[in-house]
Design a protein around this motif. Structure first.
Motif, PDB file in Angstrom:
ATOM      1  N   HIS A  20       0.802  -1.228   0.000  1.00  0.00           N
ATOM      2  CA  HIS A  20       0.000   0.000   0.000  1.00  0.00           C
ATOM      3  C   HIS A  20       0.834   1.276   0.000  1.00  0.00           C
ATOM      4  N   LYS A  21       2.137   1.158  -0.212  1.00  0.00           N
ATOM      5  CA  LYS A  21       2.978   2.358  -0.221  1.00  0.00           C
ATOM      6  C   LYS A  21       3.083   2.885  -1.645  1.00  0.00           C
ATOM      7  N   ASP A  55     -10.387   2.082  -0.629  1.00  0.00           N
ATOM      8  CA  ASP A  55      -8.990   1.979  -1.011  1.00  0.00           C
ATOM      9  C   ASP A  55      -8.163   2.803  -0.036  1.00  0.00           C
ATOM     10  N   ALA A  57      -3.768   4.046   0.895  1.00  0.00           N
ATOM     11  CA  ALA A  57      -2.339   4.007   0.604  1.00  0.00           C
ATOM     12  C   ALA A  57      -1.630   4.960   1.556  1.00  0.00           C
ATOM     13  N   ASP A  71       1.313  -0.394   6.617  1.00  0.00           N
ATOM     14  CA  ASP A  71       0.936  -1.310   5.539  1.00  0.00           C
ATOM     15  C   ASP A  71      -0.018  -2.396   6.056  1.00  0.00           C
ATOM     16  N   LEU A  74      -3.491  -0.951   6.634  1.00  0.00           N
ATOM     17  CA  LEU A  74      -4.265  -0.796   5.402  1.00  0.00           C
ATOM     18  C   LEU A  74      -4.783  -2.143   4.908  1.00  0.00           C
ATOM     19  N   ASP A  75      -3.969  -3.200   5.031  1.00  0.00           N
ATOM     20  CA  ASP A  75      -4.462  -4.544   4.694  1.00  0.00           C
ATOM     21  C   ASP A  75      -5.757  -4.833   5.437  1.00  0.00           C
ATOM     22  N   ILE A  78      -9.020  -1.762   4.558  1.00  0.00           N
ATOM     23  CA  ILE A  78      -9.619  -1.600   3.227  1.00  0.00           C
ATOM     24  C   ILE A  78     -10.756  -2.618   3.081  1.00  0.00           C
TER      25      ILE A  78
END
Length: 143
Positions: A20-21, A55, A57, A71, A74-75, A78
């Protein structure tokens, strides 16, 4: 309880190959998170539609722990509602303090490997940077 090897593998993977970066030009929520004590600096970007995070990032620089934690977060968030994301943040922050049940810990999936970060006080702010930024972002949006 995950072994140190498992912890290191997950942390290294999320740091070297973060899913997600990257930039997210169509994000409708953007907030900078800074850890002044070590210089970690991220821009969290979320696309939220009808109360659901569709979404997300982040961009920026920081240590392996701050980058991997953002990261992993975000996993997890989302596809979730804003309320579910806030609940996961609350569980994560309580986990860092050693105040969660095993059932709650399971909800954090890979992010649960960071539970022992509480034994490294200098790194706690690194681990929570993305989570605090997301909380602040979603709280501000509601105001």
């Amino acid at each position: 309880m995950p072994s140190n090897t498992f912890y290191n593998e997950i942390l290294t993977d999320h740091n070297l190959h973060p899913g997600h970066k990257h930039d997210l030009p169509d994000a409708n929520l953007v907030l900078e998170g800074v850890n002044p004590s070590c210089g970690d600096d991220i821009w969290l970007k979320l696309k939220v539609e009808d109360g659901r995070i569709t979404d997300g990032a982040f961009v920026g620089d920081g240590c392996a722990i701050s980058q991997a934690s953002a990261d992993m977060m975000l996993d997890l968030i989302i596809g979730k509602s804003e309320e579910e994301a806030m609940k996961l943040a609350e569980i994560f922050l309580r986990m860092i303090k050693g105040e969660v049940t095993d059932e709650e810990m399971d909800q954090l999936e890979e992010a649960s490997v960071l539970k022992d970060i509480s034994h490294m006080p200098a790194r706690v702010k690194c681990a929570v940077l993305g989570w605090h930024t997301m909380e602040e972002m979603l709280k501000t949006e509601k105001e």
